[in-house]
Design a protein around this motif. Structure first.
Motif, short mmCIF file in Angstrom:
data_model
loop_
_atom_site.label_atom_id
_atom_site.label_comp_id
_atom_site.label_asym_id
_atom_site.label_seq_id
_atom_site.Cartn_x
_atom_site.Cartn_y
_atom_site.Cartn_z
N VAL A 113 11.54 2.11 -16.28
CA VAL A 113 12.86 2.71 -15.97
C VAL A 113 13.09 2.86 -14.69
N MET A 114 12.24 3.58 -13.64
CA MET A 114 12.54 3.71 -12.32
C MET A 114 12.66 2.38 -11.58
N ALA A 115 11.86 1.33 -12.10
CA ALA A 115 11.83 0.07 -11.44
C ALA A 115 13.43 -0.45 -11.73
N ASP A 116 13.89 -0.34 -12.78
CA ASP A 116 15.21 -0.95 -13.26
C ASP A 116 16.43 -0.35 -12.55
N HIS A 117 16.16 0.66 -11.92
CA HIS A 117 17.11 1.45 -10.83
C HIS A 117 17.15 0.98 -9.54
N MET A 118 16.07 0.37 -9.31
CA MET A 118 15.85 -0.20 -7.49
C MET A 118 16.62 -1.61 -7.63
N LEU A 119 17.27 -1.39 -6.22
CA LEU A 119 18.13 -2.64 -5.83
C LEU A 119 17.09 -3.89 -5.81
N LEU A 120 15.73 -3.35 -5.19
CA LEU A 120 14.64 -4.48 -5.20
C LEU A 120 13.95 -4.70 -6.05
N GLY A 121 14.27 -4.00 -7.13
CA GLY A 121 13.79 -4.50 -8.61
C GLY A 121 12.29 -3.81 -8.76
N ARG A 122 11.61 -3.16 -8.12
CA ARG A 122 10.18 -2.77 -8.65
C ARG A 122 10.13 -1.15 -7.83
N VAL A 123 8.98 -0.63 -8.17
CA VAL A 123 8.63 0.88 -7.83
C VAL A 123 7.77 0.30 -6.35
N SER A 124 7.79 1.15 -5.47
CA SER A 124 7.02 0.67 -4.18
C SER A 124 5.69 1.45 -4.27
N ALA A 125 4.72 0.76 -3.53
CA ALA A 125 3.29 1.31 -3.24
C ALA A 125 3.53 2.22 -2.24
N PRO A 126 2.52 3.05 -2.14
CA PRO A 126 2.48 4.41 -1.10
C PRO A 126 2.42 3.64 0.28
N GLU A 127 1.74 2.67 0.49
CA GLU A 127 1.62 1.97 1.71
C GLU A 127 2.76 1.50 2.36
N GLU A 128 3.80 1.38 1.34
CA GLU A 128 5.00 0.86 1.97
C GLU A 128 6.06 1.70 2.80
N HIS A 129 5.51 2.91 2.69
CA HIS A 129 6.31 4.00 3.48
C HIS A 129 5.53 4.36 4.75
N ALA A 130 4.47 3.90 5.01
CA ALA A 130 3.72 4.48 5.98
C ALA A 130 3.91 4.20 7.27
N SER A 131 4.56 2.82 7.51
CA SER A 131 5.03 2.70 8.85
C SER A 131 5.95 3.43 9.62
N LEU A 132 6.91 4.13 8.83
CA LEU A 132 7.99 4.96 9.12
C LEU A 132 7.35 6.31 9.61
N TYR A 133 6.31 6.62 9.03
CA TYR A 133 5.72 7.86 9.61
C TYR A 133 4.91 7.58 10.73
N VAL A 134 4.57 6.23 11.08
CA VAL A 134 3.89 6.02 12.40
C VAL A 134 5.19 5.83 13.36
N LEU A 135 6.18 5.42 12.97
CA LEU A 135 7.38 5.27 14.18
C LEU A 135 7.85 6.58 14.34
N LEU A 136 8.01 7.62 13.53
CA LEU A 136 8.36 8.94 13.87
C LEU A 136 7.34 9.57 14.49
N ALA A 137 6.25 9.26 14.46
CA ALA A 137 5.31 10.19 15.28
C ALA A 137 5.21 9.69 16.52
N SER A 138 5.63 8.36 16.95
CA SER A 138 5.06 7.78 18.33
C SER A 138 6.31 8.27 19.18
N ARG A 139 5.99 8.65 20.37
CA ARG A 139 6.70 9.19 21.26
C ARG A 139 7.52 7.83 21.85
N GLU A 140 6.66 6.83 22.13
CA GLU A 140 7.26 5.62 22.63
C GLU A 140 8.39 4.72 21.65
#
Length: 258
Positions: free
Chosen positions: A211-238
């Motif tokens: 049901v969750m997947a049906d509501h997503m524009l990308l048509g699927r539920v995400s994997a946890p790893e797909e969010h991790a880069s954003l946490y790297v981005l926000l931690a990085s001062r550079e």
């Protein structure tokens, strides 16, 4: 050299799901990680991967205090505190809860989802001011819209978004405060014991995930790893030195689809 080489970090809710993915990604990017978990069962695996572990309940201030002290004692400071631990409420409607259950479940959900982040920011403040570091929280699409959970979960995530905005004002210019707002994710997040949900896992029900997947524009539920880069981005001062008070959506387009 990794994007977070030498960064000293704390990650809560590190035992599974998005928290575990953040820990692994931070380690891969060269960071030191103090991983906060509530179960002894998670300690050996996290230690084997290269993290230090801190056992505790994030709704208690001493857990945040212990995690920050661990980082400072081991590595001489702290560059990022990631308040990721969370509880869901499995869309539990209020008429299905007695007043006593509502009260107890409120204390649990807000204790982890909101107070845990507030305690983390408070405990880390001195160390983060010294390093000009950052606080990063795990929000949700429920920070922006109804329907991502029940009343308790949604209210806690709206409050968490408000906390990010307020702390970004209060702690500037020394400490940046931001969040990531994942959408439907294949994770074992559980619920409050007051509602009999402590042993439940969101991804244990294939029908719910479909049901969750049906509501997503990308048509699927995400994997946890797909969010991790954003946490790297926000931690990085550079890479995000001019970003504060932001809640970055990572929800497969759900928020804009309704």
């Amino acid at each position: 050299m990794g994007r977070l080489a030498g960064y000293r970090t704390v990650v809560t809710g590190a035992g599974s799901g998005i928290g575990r993915a953040i820990v692994r990604r931070y380690l891969a990017e060269g960071a030191h990680v103090a991983a906060v978990v509530r179960s002894q069962d998670d300690v050996a695996a996290l230690n084997a991967e290269g993290a230090l572990t801190v056992l505790g309940d994030v709704s208690l201030y001493e857990t945040a205090e212990s995690a920050v002290a661990t980082a400072v004692e081991q590595w001489g400071g702290l560059d990022a505190y990631v308040a990721n631990a969370g509880l869901w409420d499995f869309h539990k409607r209020i008429e299905k809860q007695s007043p006593a259950q509502l009260h107890a479940a409120y204390r649990e959900v807000f204790g982890v989802n909101l107070l845990g982040a507030l305690y983390g920011a408070r405990a880390a403040l001195g160390a983060l001011r010294q390093s000009r570091g950052s606080v990063i929280v795990s929000g949700s699409n429920a920070c922006f819209r109804a329907g991502g959970g029940g009343a308790l979960y949604t209210a806690s995530k709206f409050a968490l978004r408000g906390l990010v905005l307020q702390l970004a004002r209060e702690l500037a210019p020394d400490v940046r405060v931001n969040g990531v707002a994942p959408g439907a994710t294949d994770t074992g997040i559980s619920g409050p014991a007051a509602l009999g949900q402590r042993g439940h896992a969101m991804n244990a029900d294939p029908a719910r995930m479909a049901v969750m997947a049906d509501h997503m524009l990308l048509g699927r539920v995400s994997a946890p790893e797909e969010h991790a880069s954003l946490y790297v981005l926000l931690a990085s001062r550079e890479e995000s030195s001019y970003v504060t008070g932001a809640m970055l959506l990572s929800d497969g387009g759900l928020t804009i689809s309704t």
